[in-house]
Structure formats: structure tokens, C-alpha cells
Design an enzyme around this catalytic site. Structure first.
Site, PDB file in Angstrom:
ATOM      1  CE  LYS A  69      20.042  -0.197   6.933  1.00  0.00           C
ATOM      2  NZ  LYS A  69      19.467   1.160   6.297  1.00  0.00           N
ATOM      3  NE  ARG A  70      21.468  -7.543   0.887  1.00  0.00           N
ATOM      4  CZ  ARG A  70      22.002  -5.897   0.166  1.00  0.00           C
ATOM      5  NH1 ARG A  70      21.353  -5.032   0.042  1.00  0.00           N
ATOM      6  NH2 ARG A  70      23.170  -6.022   0.400  1.00  0.00           N
TER       7      ARG A  70
END
Ligand code: GLU
Length: 488
Positions: free
Chosen positions: A261-262
Site C-alpha cells: 500500500k505504501r
């Protein structure tokens, strides 16, 4: 009892939506779906939402909507029901409590009163001594006196699973034989002191109770498999009835880091906003780590179902390649019928305020789409491509503005105006012939130098659909007016 190999296949997709589903989740869901459909089995959709602070109703709804948009369906799940529901873990808490109590009563689990500070201090010591980190078994053999002392002190215990000495061995359908030495699998927590279950307990209990036969999921969960197998054993499930495991390789980003997700650009919502078609996303993700043969780049959902086998999943990490996805998306856009292309283009034009949606506008869009179908790779490009048809006056960005103010642009535009003013038949063929004759033959200009300024004057941008078709669509009066306005 029938063994797993002879039973109907039951796979499950079990996300914990703490945000929008991302590329990795979708690839897992797609493989779970394809395997269930290929084998004629069932796909269960289960929401792992025991952490209700991070998994919200909104994320759950969005996850369902995203999966539906992609064209996936399931046989059992939160909104479709099924014989083994409920399919939201937050509605199954009493089931986990029951099993934790059973494990306690059978001696498979024990109450652990160690405080967070005590555990941290002991972990620190393990680090200093270079020992494998993890619970050291301190509360395994508490006497009833110890227990009543802790209780009188007001300590609240967690429930911890006893991991016997030895090893866990299983055959992963992708990775082959996998062995975990229990030296590296310490006793683990099943229930927190507040009575809430941990993932390892809930996932294993549900896979058993929902009669899951095949667990296809991300490789990041490989190390929790021996713990889950321990829970199956404590539930009294015999080994031939354990689910088969298939751990899918990581999806790496362009930068070789694990896609997470980063990394941004991983949420499927983002792809949707950018105008990636669901069939392109599925096509691309289906071939990310799996292939029915060499050099296959295009695959439909039907073919995926027909051809999907776990054995053909590659065990090495797959690299996510945006360029490839974009190329596939372009192919899928070109394959759309005009009506389908229109249906998918309109929401972008509406959202971007290019049109308000009345019938006249829709008719113009419909007539313009064929000239851009070959030229775009993402549906959201329709806005930039077609905006010029719906504005009264074009507005130039800084780059375009300076380009048409320079010479020979001004001269070119003036000559174009001359050549077009008296054109009686306004078709892209006659426009092209007139401009070629005036600018290329008479002035001896290169096509880019000749047509670039005209393109900017008429459409406001140096990127646009084919120029002559654009001018035909725009009509003579508006084209002439724009050229006139561009001459200082
Ligand atoms: N709920 C877990 C997650 O989203 C996956 C569980 C599983 O597939 O075993 O990471």
C-alpha cells in the site's frame, strides 16, 4: 469421511479491507475465483474484520463493489449468504471464543499472564543472546497457586496455543514440500486479554467450519501456516482433511520492492479512476505469475477459467509492469464496440465536466469516439482528447501559447485560414488537401511544422485526435473562428 482430494473444491478469498483492495489482493481473488470456476467448485468470500477499528463498513462495501466491477462473483459471502455463514468474522466472535475455551479445556492452549513489559524485556534478552525471538513458554506450566496469585493481582490473561516440539511439514501446491521447525514457531496468542480473537485463530477455525479445501493466498502468509495447522489439529481435524495450501508469489513493484500500500498506485480504485478497464486489469493480473503457455499476453475470463491450474503458477516473484498493463488496456479499448466505448467514456466526460449529458452532446461524443479509439491507452484520456469539441473558446496551456505565438506559427495559421476560408465542402479529405497544398507544397514546410500550430489553434493542445477529422467534427465556422482568434 471423504478426504480433501475427492471433495468438491471450496476456495475462499478472505481479505481484511483496511483500505481499498490493492493489486496483490485482486490477483489473489482472481486466482481463487479462477480455481473454483475451473474445478466446478465453490468460491467463498469472507471478510476478516476482527479488527473493526481498521476494517470499516465503508471499506467492506468498497471491496465488494470493486470485485463485482471486475466481473468476479462468489457462491457464498456476506451479501449472498450461504450454509456456513455469517461470512463476516466480526459476527462470528462467539465461535472463536468457543474454540479457544475448548483448546484450554483440552490442554492444547493455556492462559498466559505475562505482561507486555515482561515480554518485551525477555525479547530484548533474546536479541542480546542472539536467540530466536518469540514466546519462551513461561506460563506453560503454571500451578493453580500461580494462577490464583496472578488473578488476585488483577492480571488478565491471553490464551496461548501450545506448540509441541517437532516440525510441521506440508506440501504447498506451488512451492512443494515446506518444513517449519517448531524451534522457530513459538507458542502463539489465540485470544487477547480483552477476549478478542487473533487472525490465526479466526482464519483457521473458519477454514475448517466453512469446509475450505484449497487456500490460495499471498506468500506473506506462508509463515502463519504451521500455526493454522496446529489449530486444525486442536480442533480434531485429521490431516487428510486439512485444506491444501498454495502460496502465491509476491508481486514486486517496478523498483523491485514488494508492492504494498505504501508504493501508491496499487489500489484498484486508482486504476479505475485512470480508466483502466476491468477486463484489462483481470487479463494483466491473471498473467502476473501464471501463464497457460509461452508469450501469452491476451486472455479472456472464459479462457482463464478453462486453463487455470495451480501447477502453472510460477513460484518466483512477479514484477508489476505498468507499461504492459497500459498496452493491454489499449488493446481492450480498441476491441470495444462503439456503443460499449461510448458507455464507458461518458462517465469520464461527465465527471470532468466536459459534457452535462444531454442527447446532442452524446451524439457528438459518439461521432468523435472512432477517431480516438486507436489513440488512447486509458479511458480518462477521452477528456483531454474531446474537450475541444465542447468549449466556446479554446484555452492554451503555457507551452502551447508560446508555440503559436512564435514564427513560423503565426504565418502558418494565417495561411491555413486563407486556404480554408472559401472551402465549400467541409470534410476531412478536403481540409487535408487544402492544408497540404497551402502549407506543404507552397510553403515547403515539414508536416509537423505545418500542422502543429493549426492543431493548437483549433484544439488548444498539441495532443489531440487526428487534426483533419477533428476539424470536420468541429465544423467550418468554429474552426475558422479559432484560427482567426489565434492570429494576433
Ligand atoms: N485476511 C488476510 C489478509 O487480508 C488473509 C487471510 C488468508 O488468506 O489466509 O491479509
Amino acid at each position: 469421511m471423504a478426504t480433501n482430494s475427492s471433495k468438491e473444491v471450496r476456495t475462499r478469498f478472505a481479505p481484511s479491507p483496511t483500505g481499498d483492495l490493492h493489486v496483490g489482493n485482486i490477483r489473489t481473488a482472481l486466482f481463487d475465483w479462477a480455481y473454483a470456476r475451473h474445478t466446478g467448485g465453490k468460491l467463498i468470500f469472507r471478510i476478516e474484520d476482527t479488527d473493526r477499528e481498521r476494517v470499516t463498513d465503508e471499506y467492506i462495501e468498497r471491496a465488494i463493489e470493486t470485485l463485482r466491477w471486475l466481473g468476479l462473483n462468489w457462491d457464498e459471502g456476506p451479501e449472498v449468504g450461504g450454509p456456513y455463514g455469517p461470512y463476516l468474522q466480526s459476527q462470528r466472535l462467539d465461535i472463536y471464543t468457543h474454540w479457544a475455551a475448548t483448546f484450554l479445556a483440552n490442554g492444547d492452549a493455556y492462559k498466559c499472564y505475562c505482561s507486555t513489559e515482561e515480554l518485551e524485556a525477555r525479547r530484548e534478552k533474546q536479541r542480546e543472546l542472539n536467540q530466536a525471538p518469540g514466546y519462551d513458554g513461561k506460563c506453560r506450566t503454571l500451578s493453580s497457586d500461580d494462577i490464583s496469585r496472578y488473578e488476585t493481582d488483577g492480571r488478565k490473561p491471553v490464551i496461548r496455543m501450545r506448540m509441541p516440539d517437532g516440525e510441521t511439514r506440508f506440501t504447498d501446491l506451488i512451492r512443494g514440500e515446506v518444513v517449519f521447525d517448531h524451534k522457530f514457531v513459538p507458542d502463539f496468542v489465540l485470544m487477547r486479554a480483552d477476549g478478542s480473537p487473533l487472525y490465526t485463530l479466526a482464519v483457521a477455525v473458519d477454514d475448517v467450519l466453512m469446509k475450505v479445501t484449497h487456500v490460495l493466498r499471498g506468500e506473506d502468509l506462508l509463515s502463519s501456516t504451521p500455526r493454522q495447522i496446529r489449530v486444525y489439529q486442536a480442533m480434531g481435524v485429521s490431516s487428510e482433511d486439512f485444506p491444501h495450501f498454495a502460496h502465491l508469489p509476491f508481486v514486486m513493484g517496478q523498483d523491485n520492492a514488494k508492492l504494498s500500500k505504501r508504493n501508491g498506485e496499487v489500489s484498484i480504485a486508482w486504476y479505475r479512476e485512470q480508466g483502466f478497464l476491468p477486463e484489462a486489469i483481470c487479463n494483466y493480473l491473471a498473467l502476473l505469475g501464471w501463464s497457460p503457455g509461452d508469450d501469452v499476453e491476451n486472455i479472456s475470463m472464459d479462457e482463464l477459467v478453462k486453463l487455470f491450474t495451480v501447477e502453472r503458477v510460477n513460484s518466483s516473484p512477479a514484477r508489476f509492469d505498468m507499461k504492459k498493463l497500459e498496452a493491454i488496456n489499449g488493446d481492450k479499448i480498441r476491441a470495444l464496440t462503439l456503443d460499449d466505448f461510448l458507455t464507458r467514456a461518458l462517465p469520464f466526460l461527465l465527471k470532468d465536466g466536459v459534457i452535462s449529458g444531454n442527447a446532442d452532446e452524446v451524439a457528438v461524443v459518439r461521432s468523435a469516439l472512432p477517431i480516438i479509439q486507436e489513440r488512447i491507452a486509458r479511458m480518462n484520456e477521452v477528456t483531454a482528447m474531446l474537450k475541444f469539441l465542447f468549449v466556446d473558446e479554446v484555452r492554451f496551456d503555457d507551452e502551447s501559447q508560446s508555440k503559436i505565438e512564435e514564427e513560423p506559427a503565426q504565418h502558418v495559421i494565417a495561411q491555413a485560414l486563407e486556404a480554408l476560408r472559401d472551402l465549400s465542402d467541409w470534410s476531412h479529405e478536403t481540409i487535408e488537401a487544402a492544408l497540404r497544398s497551402a502549407l506543404i507544397e507552397k510553403l515547403g514546410l515539414k508536416p509537423r511544422v505545418a500542422f502543429g500550430p493549426v492543431r493548437i489553434a483549433v484544439t488548444g493542445s498539441h495532443i489531440s485526435p487526428p487534426l483533419f477529422e477533428s476539424m470536420e467534427l468541429l465544423g467550418k465556422d468554429r474552426s475558422i473562428a479559432r484560427l482567426t482568434a489565434a492570429v494576433r
